[in-house]
Design a protein around this motif. Structure first.
Motif, PDB file in Angstrom:
ATOM      1  N   SER A   1       3.738   0.838  -8.164  1.00 56.31           N
ATOM      2  CA  SER A   1       3.149   2.175  -8.017  1.00 56.31           C
ATOM      3  C   SER A   1       3.605   3.087  -9.157  1.00 56.31           C
ATOM      4  O   SER A   1       3.016   4.114  -9.387  1.00 56.31           O
TER       5      SER A   1
ATOM      6  N   GLN B   1       0.820  -1.212   0.000  1.00 56.99           N
ATOM      7  CA  GLN B   1       0.000   0.000   0.000  1.00 56.99           C
ATOM      8  C   GLN B   1       0.856   1.264   0.000  1.00 56.99           C
ATOM      9  O   GLN B   1       0.330   2.364   0.097  1.00 56.99           O
ATOM     10  N   GLY B   2       2.193   1.077  -0.057  1.00 61.63           N
ATOM     11  CA  GLY B   2       3.075   2.229  -0.155  1.00 61.63           C
ATOM     12  C   GLY B   2       3.653   2.715   1.162  1.00 61.63           C
ATOM     13  O   GLY B   2       4.354   3.731   1.208  1.00 61.63           O
TER      14      GLY B   2
ATOM     15  N   ALA C   1       6.610  -3.316  -4.624  1.00 56.25           N
ATOM     16  CA  ALA C   1       5.580  -2.290  -4.398  1.00 56.25           C
ATOM     17  C   ALA C   1       5.936  -1.009  -5.143  1.00 56.25           C
ATOM     18  O   ALA C   1       5.071  -0.350  -5.734  1.00 56.25           O
ATOM     19  N   ARG C   2       7.235  -0.678  -5.123  1.00 56.24           N
ATOM     20  CA  ARG C   2       7.689   0.555  -5.790  1.00 56.24           C
ATOM     21  C   ARG C   2       7.436   0.451  -7.299  1.00 56.24           C
ATOM     22  O   ARG C   2       6.944   1.384  -7.927  1.00 56.24           O
TER      23      ARG C   2
END
Length: 655
Positions: free
Chosen positions: A655, A625-626, A651-652
């Motif tokens: 996004s 979720q960052g 995750a990076r």
């Protein structure tokens, strides 16, 4: 979700039911305290939660708990948090743990086993003598009631002696396993400011020696409250400068002096896994643990002086404290220090054979690993003394029940149990007089008003809901350390349903009275209103031989959508090609629900765990979720931090 009435996998025979301590307890409690004589376990359980005070009074009488000052009533204050048990009473946990020395002096209290698998006995008389000597030395060092004493120790007899000597003087025990790194240990011990530290120079695991002298030096530097450090030379090294030598501290020959402390006096500090912040320092009481463990080990596990109790654990997990409490029932406790799978996957079964274990406890993960590795315990080992195999740590999948039944013995009591560090006991699990159904825990524990609730607080039967406990239990934390207003304690359990303990697990209570655990409710998968525990996914997916381990999370998206990835760690040689992707999806569709087919299946180099072996779902969810890594997880609580960097990078990129 209606659960039909299948045939039980196992049923105790009439003789076993008659011989069980819980059967004798029920007959006695019916005569002396108005418990129901008929109706079996279900009636006894109903009485134990309806007549909570009478039930716990009966437990203390049945097990002959020695109160040096009498209690004014059983339950002074009932509301949670803050329920007050046995006000006015004084006692000592260690005194009860060593009682069997009076009648069984030369029999083994402990059997210590290392990776050579040769049991080394410590007799009741010797254990009592060592505790007496060490307690006197602790008092000479100025340790007073309420002072904290810490152990950086493996699962060895010295750790048991140190715990009991600490309890004897009224000190507060806490321990970490030596595979914890310095940061993890300091995150725990710095909170409670210990005055004494028991350490080893290293430990042996998987056939290798691991030197921990540098970590010990760092702990000494970073724990300014220490008055003494005790060196236990497991690897044979000399004591560092200024440290006391273990052999000198246990050389004396004095009777233990047991400090009589109030019922709610702290006994030990356990720690939550601490995946998203500093671990919670959970304080449980001398009296609360004493009566809860007598009930759980004596009645539910049916342990007594003829038993040998083995559970694979380390000193960093509440199961170690639970294991040591086997001494309360006069049972011989088996301490295994080493790898669960050394020199081969069947190692724990060999230890059960060599120690004559009657109750053998392990993790669901170990059972499934044995199944996958083609281990045949019943064929290859003499397990005739094993009456019960118990599992915890995560839900035991149905295949695990079947495998134990087929590969150990068809007349085997299989006890899947569930509780938690928070109460150092079981909410539900073993009952020696009830049948075992595949995939189910036999029943809620006595005195535990366990229910499954919907979001508005209505009890559910045969439907998935939140695990709640509506009555206080004596081993619930008396407080968290460094939580003077009790806000962290309140927010951990009582925020959702005021005055009711919410544990954070999804469960089903069946109409038969058994319990099914579905996984953590804070990482539950909710697709179009259909809720499913992550454990259900793991059970299905990990049957595939190509999947070594998996991790699934469900993420609520800002646009109202829901993204559910499945991360898979493949077995050596396996390839995540279209054929395997198809089989994973087909398995979930057919065995669980079409709604829970993952949106993406992602190959990963491994699945991260807490130091006590639990998959960490929520921190990975937060990373996705960052949330920055340092905010999503406490690095000191993770077994492999490099793995988390992989998820962070993933995750990076997303996004």
């Amino acid at each position: 979700m209606t659960i039909e009435n299948p045939q039980p996998l196992w049923q105790p025979d009439p003789q076993r039911i008659a011989d069980a301590q819980i059967t004798r307890f029920q007959a006695w409690a019916a005569e002396h305290h108005g418990a129901p004589a008929d109706g079996g376990y279900a009636a006894l359980h109903r009485w134990s939660v309806d007549e909570l005070e009478t039930f716990w009074k009966a437990v203390t009488e049945w097990f002959d708990v020695r109160f040096t000052s009498p209690y004014t009533r059983v339950l002074g204050d009932r509301p949670m948090p803050g329920a007050q048990w046995f006000p006015g009473a004084t006692l000592n946990y260690a005194e009860h743990a060593l009682r069997a020395a009076a009648t069984r002096a030369d029999e083994p209290a402990l059997l210590h086993v290392d990776e050579t698998h040769e049991p080394q006995p410590v007799t009741w008389a010797e254990l009592r003598r060592q505790v007496g000597s060490l307690a006197a030395e602790l008092r000479a060092l100025g340790v007073r009631p309420g002072d904290r004493v810490s152990g950086y120790l493996p699962n060895i007899p010295q750790a048991v002696v140190a715990l009991l000597a600490t309890a004897a003087v009224g000190g507060v025990w806490t321990s970490c396993a030596p595979d914890f790194g310095a940061r993890s240990v300091l995150d725990r011990f710095q909170q409670i400011e210990p005055v004494v530290l028991f350490t080893v120079d290293g430990y042996r695991y998987g056939g290798k020696e691991h030197d921990r002298r540098d970590v010990v030096a760092e702990l000494r530097r970073e724990l300014p409250t220490l008055r003494a450090v005790v060196h236990i030379p497991l690897l044979g090294t000399d004591a560092p400068e200024g440290a006391l030598e273990w052999p000198a501290l246990i050389a004396g020959d004095q009777e233990p002096v047991f400090e009589q402390v109030p019922f709610d006096h702290p006994l030990w500090v356990l720690y939550s896994s601490g995946t998203t912040g500093l671990p919670k320092a959970i304080v449980q009481s001398q009296g609360g643990i004493l009566v809860e463990h007598l009930k759980q080990l004596g009645l539910h596990c049916d342990l007594g002086p003829d038993d040998r109790f083995f559970w694979y654990t380390s000193t960093g997990w509440m199961m170690w404290n639970f294991l040591v409490s086997g001494l309360l029932t006069g049972t011989t406790v088996v301490l295994y220090d080493g790898s669960p799978g050394y020199p081969d996957t069947g190692a724990q079964w060999r230890i059960a054979e060599r120690t004559g274990a009657t109750l053998y406890g392990t993790s669901a993960a170990y059972v499934m690993a044995c199944r996958k590795a083609g281990v045949h315990p019943g064929r290859d080992f003499d397990l005739s003394k094993v009456q019960c195999v118990a599992t915890t740590g995560s839900p035991l999948p149905p295949d695990g029940f079947r495998w134990l039944h087929d590969e150990v013995r068809d007349d085997l009591w299989i006890a899947s149990v569930s509780g938690g560090t928070d109460v150092c006991s079981c909410f539900a699990g073993a009952v020696p007089t009830l049948p075992v159904h595949i995939g189910e825990l036999q029943a809620p524990s006595l005195g535990t008003d366990l229910q499954s609730w919907d979001p508005s607080g209505r009890p559910l039967v045969d439907e998935v809901g939140e695990l709640v406990v509506t009555n206080p239990m004596p081993s619930m934390p008396v407080y968290f350390w460094n939580d003077p207003e009790g806000t962290r304690y309140h927010d951990s359990y009582f925020d959702t349903y005021p005055g009711v303990w919410r544990h954070g697990d999804w469960i089903t209570v069946t109409s038969r009275g058994s319990v099914v655990i579905h996984g953590r409710s804070d990482s539950t998968l909710n697709r179009q209103g259909v809720r499913m525990g992550s454990a259900d996914i793991y059970e299905a997916v990990e049957r595939l031989p190509e999947i070594k381990e998996s991790l699934v999370i469900g993420i609520e998206q800002p646009d109202g959508g829901y993204w559910m990835p499945l991360f898979v760690h493949l077995a050596p040689g396996a390839v995540l090609d279209d054929a395997l992707l198809g089989r994973i999806k087909q398995t979930i569709r057919e065995q669980l629900s079409p709604r829970h087919i993952p949106d993406e299946i992602i190959e990963v180099p491994g699945v991260p765990h807490t130091l006590t072996g639990k998959r960490i779902e929520v921190p990975v969810k937060r990373l996705m979720q960052g949330t920055p890594l340092d905010k999503a997880v406490n690095p000191g609580s993770i077994d492999n931090l490099d793995l988390l960097h992989f998820y962070e990078d993933l995750a990076r990129k997303r996004s």
